[in-house]
Design an enzyme around this catalytic site. Structure first.
Site, PDB file in Angstrom:
ATOM      1  N   GLY A  62      -5.011   6.648  -4.251  1.00 62.66           N
ATOM      2  CA  GLY A  62      -5.052   6.267  -5.635  1.00 62.66           C
ATOM      3  C   GLY A  62      -4.601   5.179  -6.095  1.00 62.66           C
ATOM      4  O   GLY A  62      -3.577   4.837  -5.437  1.00 62.66           O
ATOM      5  N   TYR A  91       1.662  -4.610  -4.675  1.00 62.17           N
ATOM      6  CA  TYR A  91       2.278  -5.612  -3.792  1.00 62.17           C
ATOM      7  C   TYR A  91       3.225  -4.844  -2.674  1.00 62.17           C
ATOM      8  O   TYR A  91       4.058  -4.220  -2.979  1.00 62.17           O
ATOM      9  CB  TYR A  91       2.707  -6.816  -4.358  1.00 62.17           C
ATOM     10  CG  TYR A  91       3.659  -7.577  -3.580  1.00 62.17           C
ATOM     11  CD1 TYR A  91       3.111  -8.597  -2.668  1.00 62.17           C
ATOM     12  CD2 TYR A  91       5.176  -7.504  -3.413  1.00 62.17           C
ATOM     13  CE1 TYR A  91       3.722  -9.332  -1.690  1.00 62.17           C
ATOM     14  CE2 TYR A  91       5.778  -8.222  -2.598  1.00 62.17           C
ATOM     15  CZ  TYR A  91       5.232  -9.198  -1.545  1.00 62.17           C
ATOM     16  OH  TYR A  91       5.793  -9.962  -0.851  1.00 62.17           O
ATOM     17  N   ALA A 149       6.420   2.649  -6.458  1.00 60.61           N
ATOM     18  CA  ALA A 149       5.004   2.916  -6.747  1.00 60.61           C
ATOM     19  C   ALA A 149       4.703   4.126  -5.836  1.00 60.61           C
ATOM     20  O   ALA A 149       5.051   4.286  -4.703  1.00 60.61           O
ATOM     21  CB  ALA A 149       4.326   1.781  -6.653  1.00 60.61           C
ATOM     22  N   ILE A 150       3.738   5.013  -6.320  1.00 55.87           N
ATOM     23  CA  ILE A 150       3.425   5.993  -5.386  1.00 55.87           C
ATOM     24  C   ILE A 150       1.741   5.948  -5.383  1.00 55.87           C
ATOM     25  O   ILE A 150       1.205   5.927  -6.617  1.00 55.87           O
ATOM     26  CB  ILE A 150       3.847   7.289  -5.847  1.00 55.87           C
ATOM     27  CG1 ILE A 150       5.538   7.336  -5.817  1.00 55.87           C
ATOM     28  CG2 ILE A 150       3.332   8.490  -5.278  1.00 55.87           C
ATOM     29  CD1 ILE A 150       6.197   8.456  -6.311  1.00 55.87           C
ATOM     30  N   GLY A 161       1.492   6.840   0.558  1.00 59.38           N
ATOM     31  CA  GLY A 161       2.577   7.357   0.122  1.00 59.38           C
ATOM     32  C   GLY A 161       3.563   6.759  -1.015  1.00 59.38           C
ATOM     33  O   GLY A 161       3.070   6.288  -2.086  1.00 59.38           O
ATOM     34  N   LEU A 162       4.722   6.399  -0.685  1.00 56.09           N
ATOM     35  CA  LEU A 162       5.441   5.563  -1.520  1.00 56.09           C
ATOM     36  C   LEU A 162       6.270   4.433  -1.054  1.00 56.09           C
ATOM     37  O   LEU A 162       6.287   4.010   0.163  1.00 56.09           O
ATOM     38  CB  LEU A 162       6.736   6.643  -2.129  1.00 56.09           C
ATOM     39  CG  LEU A 162       7.746   6.921  -1.247  1.00 56.09           C
ATOM     40  CD1 LEU A 162       9.021   5.922  -1.310  1.00 56.09           C
ATOM     41  CD2 LEU A 162       8.451   8.359  -1.479  1.00 56.09           C
ATOM     42  N   CYS A 184       0.219  -1.932 -10.664  1.00 58.20           N
ATOM     43  CA  CYS A 184      -0.453  -0.447 -11.004  1.00 58.20           C
ATOM     44  C   CYS A 184      -1.237  -0.378 -12.152  1.00 58.20           C
ATOM     45  O   CYS A 184      -1.306   0.695 -12.825  1.00 58.20           O
ATOM     46  CB  CYS A 184       0.921   0.618 -10.900  1.00 58.20           C
ATOM     47  SG  CYS A 184       1.802   0.439  -9.445  1.00 58.20           S
TER      48      CYS A 184
END
Length: 329
Positions: A110, A115, A177-178, A190-191, A208
């Protein structure tokens, strides 16, 4: 690219055989669910190689193709790379898609474009949510909590959430960011936490898809905090010329370090903060999701490294599966 295999005697939450939870919020009891840890925090793993590792492990857990049913966690750094989510808009990319400045991948996660690069710790938890909670929103909030705890415990930074968005911010700058995906309730992707990341490459995208909120790193957040403290001291009349000079020198050093990072984007980060956040993220992951991380054996690490190698160093790779559930970053 060839990755090296370093001997790691201790696990994520264990140093010298002792429990390592920072505030003893969760014990290292046997009742925690065991999870296999592949720790490459001090190495650059090509994106497509780490992506293949994740999909292989997800397939194993979804098809009962292995007797080892443990959740699995990959922790690593990536060489410079841009990734798009399953539904990402190309309008958020500011360069020619056919001639990207770094490799570009469209993935099944998602979220919008982001980057990855040296100085950024990337964590890919492969968790079977049927053993936790079958709720992707709960899972996303849990990943945010992992970052928030790591920031507080390591640097005293107050990570913030923003309603309607996914990620973690400090003073209005997005540090984490996730973006995830799940197949039969088994998560992957993941993150990513910017620890000492060169921020220049983010200028080539709208990170994002959020145009009005800048990206930052732990290192820049700490520099801002130090500058603010110095300004407060000066406003209170307690500063002197030496303290002002010290603040200016610190700011100049920060600028020089950032410039050096920009000039050498392909070198693995050896910043001491990487090691500190390696421990903090893994400990927080144990606490939030009730895991007991168990380091992979030398044989398992070597088998993983031998299982595939990076096949793309430039251009665009578009491999997109539309099966499963997507959680937006």
């Amino acid at each position: 690219m060839t990755l090296s295999l370093n001997t790691r005697a201790n696990g994520a939450g264990v140093r010298d055989g002792k429990c390592l939870t920072r505030r003893h919020r969760v014990s290292c009891a046997a009742t925690q669910q065991p999870a296999l840890l592949y720790d490459f925090h001090d190495q650059l793993v090509p994106y497509d190689q780490a992506w293949a590792w994740q999909k292989q492990r997800v397939a194993e857990l979804c098809t009962a193709a292995t007797a080892d049913r443990r959740d699995t966690v990959f922790l690593l750094q990536h060489p410079p790379v841009y990734t798009l989510g399953a539904g990402s808009s190309e309008a958020h990319v500011k360069f020619d898609l056919q001639q990207p400045p770094h490799p570009l991948y469209r993935t099944e996660r998602g979220g919008e474009v982001t980057y990855h690069g040296p100085g950024q710790l990337v964590m890919y938890p492969i968790l079977d949510l049927t053993r936790h909670q079958q709720d992707l929103h709960w899972y996303l909030r849990g990943l945010e909590e992992v970052v928030v705890r790591a920031l507080t415990d390591t640097s005293g930074l107050q990570g913030q959430r923003i309603e309607g968005l996914t990620g973690v911010w400090v003073d209005g700058h997005k540090l984490a960011a996730i973006g995830v995906r799940a197949r039969k309730w088994v998560t992957y992707h993941g993150l990513a936490l910017n620890v000492a990341t060169a921020l220049g490459p983010f200028s080539h995208i709208t990170p994002c898809g959020i145009a009005d909120r800048p990206v930052g790193s732990v290192k820049t957040a700490l520099a801002r905090a130090a500058a603010a403290a110095a300004a407060d001291s000066e406003a209170d009349g307690s500063s002197n010329s030496s303290s002002i000079q010290g603040t200016q020198q610190q700011q100049q050093l920060q600028q020089q370090q950032q410039q050096q990072q920009e000039e050498d984007l392909h070198a693995v980060s050896s910043d001491p903060l990487i090691v500190e956040y390696r421990y903090a993220l893994l400990e927080a992951l144990e606490e939030v999701f009730g895991l007991q991380l168990q380091p992979a054996s030398q044989q398992q690490m070597q088998q993983l490294l031998n299982s595939g190698s990076s096949s793309s160093s430039s251009g665009v790779n578009s491999v997109l599966s539309r099966t499963g559930a997507v959680a937006v970053a």
